[in-house]
Write a protein that holds these residues in place. Structure first.
Motif, PDB file in Angstrom:
ATOM      1  N   THR A 273       0.830  -1.200   0.000  1.00  0.00           N
ATOM      2  CA  THR A 273       0.000   0.000   0.000  1.00  0.00           C
ATOM      3  C   THR A 273       0.863   1.247   0.000  1.00  0.00           C
ATOM      4  O   THR A 273       1.734   1.403   0.853  1.00  0.00           O
ATOM      5  N   ASP A 274       0.618   2.151  -0.974  1.00  0.00           N
ATOM      6  CA  ASP A 274       1.424   3.369  -1.049  1.00  0.00           C
ATOM      7  C   ASP A 274       0.725   4.377  -1.959  1.00  0.00           C
ATOM      8  O   ASP A 274      -0.263   4.064  -2.621  1.00  0.00           O
ATOM      9  N   PHE A 275       1.296   5.574  -2.001  1.00  0.00           N
ATOM     10  CA  PHE A 275       0.772   6.637  -2.852  1.00  0.00           C
ATOM     11  C   PHE A 275       1.402   6.609  -4.241  1.00  0.00           C
ATOM     12  O   PHE A 275       1.083   7.441  -5.085  1.00  0.00           O
ATOM     13  N   PHE A 307       0.000   6.792 -11.557  1.00  0.00           N
ATOM     14  CA  PHE A 307       0.442   6.355 -10.234  1.00  0.00           C
ATOM     15  C   PHE A 307       1.873   5.834 -10.225  1.00  0.00           C
ATOM     16  O   PHE A 307       2.393   5.490  -9.166  1.00  0.00           O
ATOM     17  N   LEU A 308       2.521   5.792 -11.381  1.00  0.00           N
ATOM     18  CA  LEU A 308       3.937   5.421 -11.422  1.00  0.00           C
ATOM     19  C   LEU A 308       4.838   6.608 -11.096  1.00  0.00           C
ATOM     20  O   LEU A 308       6.019   6.430 -10.823  1.00  0.00           O
ATOM     21  N   GLN A 309       4.286   7.816 -11.122  1.00  0.00           N
ATOM     22  CA  GLN A 309       5.061   9.012 -10.790  1.00  0.00           C
ATOM     23  C   GLN A 309       4.635   9.525  -9.424  1.00  0.00           C
ATOM     24  O   GLN A 309       3.510   9.264  -8.977  1.00  0.00           O
ATOM     25  N   PRO A 310       5.510  10.241  -8.731  1.00  0.00           N
ATOM     26  CA  PRO A 310       5.120  10.780  -7.425  1.00  0.00           C
ATOM     27  C   PRO A 310       3.962  11.760  -7.595  1.00  0.00           C
ATOM     28  O   PRO A 310       3.934  12.551  -8.538  1.00  0.00           O
ATOM     29  N   PRO A 311       2.989  11.745  -6.693  1.00  0.00           N
ATOM     30  CA  PRO A 311       1.901  12.720  -6.775  1.00  0.00           C
ATOM     31  C   PRO A 311       2.393  14.107  -6.405  1.00  0.00           C
ATOM     32  O   PRO A 311       3.480  14.257  -5.837  1.00  0.00           O
ATOM     33  N   SER A 312       1.617  15.123  -6.717  1.00  0.00           N
ATOM     34  CA  SER A 312       1.987  16.478  -6.312  1.00  0.00           C
ATOM     35  C   SER A 312       2.201  16.534  -4.808  1.00  0.00           C
ATOM     36  O   SER A 312       3.091  17.220  -4.307  1.00  0.00           O
ATOM     37  N   PHE A 313       1.366  15.815  -4.084  1.00  0.00           N
ATOM     38  CA  PHE A 313       1.469  15.610  -2.644  1.00  0.00           C
ATOM     39  C   PHE A 313       0.578  14.404  -2.344  1.00  0.00           C
ATOM     40  O   PHE A 313      -0.246  14.015  -3.192  1.00  0.00           O
ATOM     41  N   GLY A 319      -5.694   8.981  -2.605  1.00  0.00           N
ATOM     42  CA  GLY A 319      -4.386   8.802  -3.210  1.00  0.00           C
ATOM     43  C   GLY A 319      -3.767   7.428  -3.185  1.00  0.00           C
ATOM     44  O   GLY A 319      -2.761   7.198  -3.853  1.00  0.00           O
ATOM     45  N   LEU A 320      -4.331   6.474  -2.438  1.00  0.00           N
ATOM     46  CA  LEU A 320      -3.631   5.214  -2.221  1.00  0.00           C
ATOM     47  C   LEU A 320      -3.913   4.145  -3.271  1.00  0.00           C
ATOM     48  O   LEU A 320      -4.996   4.078  -3.853  1.00  0.00           O
TER      49      LEU A 320
END
Length: 450
Positions: A273-275, A307-313, A319-320
């Protein structure tokens, strides 16, 4: 959420019988300590094909009818081993990996209960109070304005009350949401970059032009937008849990995502589980689809997913990415009042408070059938027992791409359903799943009432 209407005595009996039968055949699977590597065969837990044939047949029928490429259910009762029911694959692409307990799915708003529980940990420690004014942490919320005609105009009047942490948690703050705004308000949200949600690379490229680059900046920007209702007076689905994530970041003194990992995900062994999805996990990541008529169209292909790139925050509201196995562990912890496998995440009284009705007096959440329900820390709460259905205190929520999560602490039952397609309510999946569990119960125990 109407899914709570569809599990009761029969469904629970099916799980009791299934897990007891399987426990005689094989030892319970150990929780994952690390995500499977690409190409590895992940542990499958207890299979559903033999144990819950009606549920398996339902899932197989959905896949065979091309309504979805793949689907996974995780159903648990007490501390018996979780039963997993899977069908299809993570995508319609040739050679796509079979869907299973460790496949990865965008859970979108099923992020909200995790954010809510993270905030409750700070409440437990006395660092945060449900009735604190939001302006204590973000002064920009001290002088909010309320729209006089939210659907047609940006005309406002001064708010009469202050937003509280309780109201952020329960969608009663008066804050709106880009996904349900329209007209001038929607344009104002887009102008301010208040889009805490990722659909695919194309829409993300547009959103990032105006979206704030940090969680703190996002919360400060929300304070510049008008409210859709007076704080504490009505339930309105909102960005409140995203703002709550910023409060968690400020109060804890560490990035929101680090706090969530350190206090919830890592102790529970929720290693999938991650962002953001790591490149090595793309093979088990589901593609998200949209519909053109009855045709499934890839909206966010896994190999090129946003979702392969970091989100803005980290989006505390949507977001998960998670697996069915992982989310079952989160629900299992709540079912057992804050502790799982000897690891205590929160005190029993904190878990009970978080899954109780936290709405301000006179405010209720009404489901699609018009039944008044409560709302707890990021999820709906059942206010009374339902004949043949959910117990008082049942808690959970669903995601925009069709995922569903429910826990009934009184009966110590939990259920997770993972799919990925827009709109998530296209099919009556939850209703049909729990009806199938009831048919499995009738097969195992013919005398049990449905």
């Amino acid at each position: 959420m109407t899914v709570f209407r569809w599990f009761g005595t029969a469904a629970l009996t099916a799980l009791v019988a299934a897990t007891q039968l399987s426990a005689q055949r094989a030892p319970a699977p150990r929780p994952q300590t690390a995500p499977p590597t690409q190409g590895a065969t992940p542990p499958q837990g207890l299979p559903g094909a033999q144990l819950l044939p009606a549920t398996q047949a339902l899932f197989d029928g959905y896949v065979r009818g091309r309504k979805m490429p793949g689907i996974v259910g995780a159903f648990g009762l007490g501390d018996l081993p979780t039963v997993f029911v899977s069908a299809g694959a993570v995508a319609t692409d040739p050679g796509a990996q079979p869907a299973g307990p460790d496949s990865l799915w965008r859970v979108y708003s099923m992020t909200k209960p995790i954010t809510g529980m993270a905030a409750m940990l700070l409440v437990e420690e006395g660092k945060l109070s449900l009735d604190d004014p939001l302006s204590k942490y973000f002064p920009g919320f001290a002088r909010m304005k309320v729209l006089t005609s939210p659907d047609t105009s940006l005309e406002t009047r001064p708010a009469r009350a202050a937003i509280t942490i309780r109201e952020l948690m329960t969608h009663s703050s008066g804050i709106g949401y880009q996904i349900n705004a329209q007209g001038p308000l929607l344009k104002e949200y887009e102008r301010l970059g208040l889009v805490p949600f990722s659909a695919n690379a194309q829409t993300e490229a547009v959103a990032r032009k105006t979206r704030p680059a940090s969680l703190i900046a996002f919360a400060e920007r929300v304070a510049q937008a008008p409210l859709v209702a007076e704080p504490g007076t009505t339930w309105h689905y909102s960005m409140g849990l995203d703002v709550l994530a910023a409060v968690i970041e400020k109060v804890s003194g560490q990035p929101f995502e680090h706090f969530v990992h350190a206090r919830i995900l890592d102790p529970l062994g929720m290693t999938s589980t991650d962002f953001q999805v790591a490149p090595g996990n793309v093979a088990r990541f589901a593609t998200n689809y949209a519909f053109a008529g009855d045709q499934l169209i890839p909206l966010d292909p896994a190999a090129r997913s946003v979702f392969l790139q970091p989100p803005s925050f980290p989006y505390g509201g949507a977001g998960l990415v998670a697996s069915a196995r992982d989310y079952d562990r989160f629900l299992h912890m709540l079912q057992d009042a804050g502790t799982l496998d000897g690891v205590t995440i929160m005190k029993p009284e904190t878990a009970r408070l978080a899954m109780s009705n936290l709405l301000p007096p006179g405010v209720s959440y009404k489901n699609k059938e018009g039944v008044a329900q409560g709302f707890g820390a990021g999820g709906v709460v059942y206010l009374a027992d339902e004949a043949g259905g959910a117990s008082k205190g049942s808690y959970g929520w669903g995601g925009a791409a069709g995922t569903v999560a429910i826990v009934d602490p009184a009966r110590r039952f939990r259920g997770t359903i993972m799919v990925n397609y827009f709109p998530g309510e296209r099919y009556p999946l939850a209703k049909e799943t729990f009806a199938a569990l009831a048919r499995d119960a009738a097969r195992l125990h013919p005398g049990v009432p449905r």
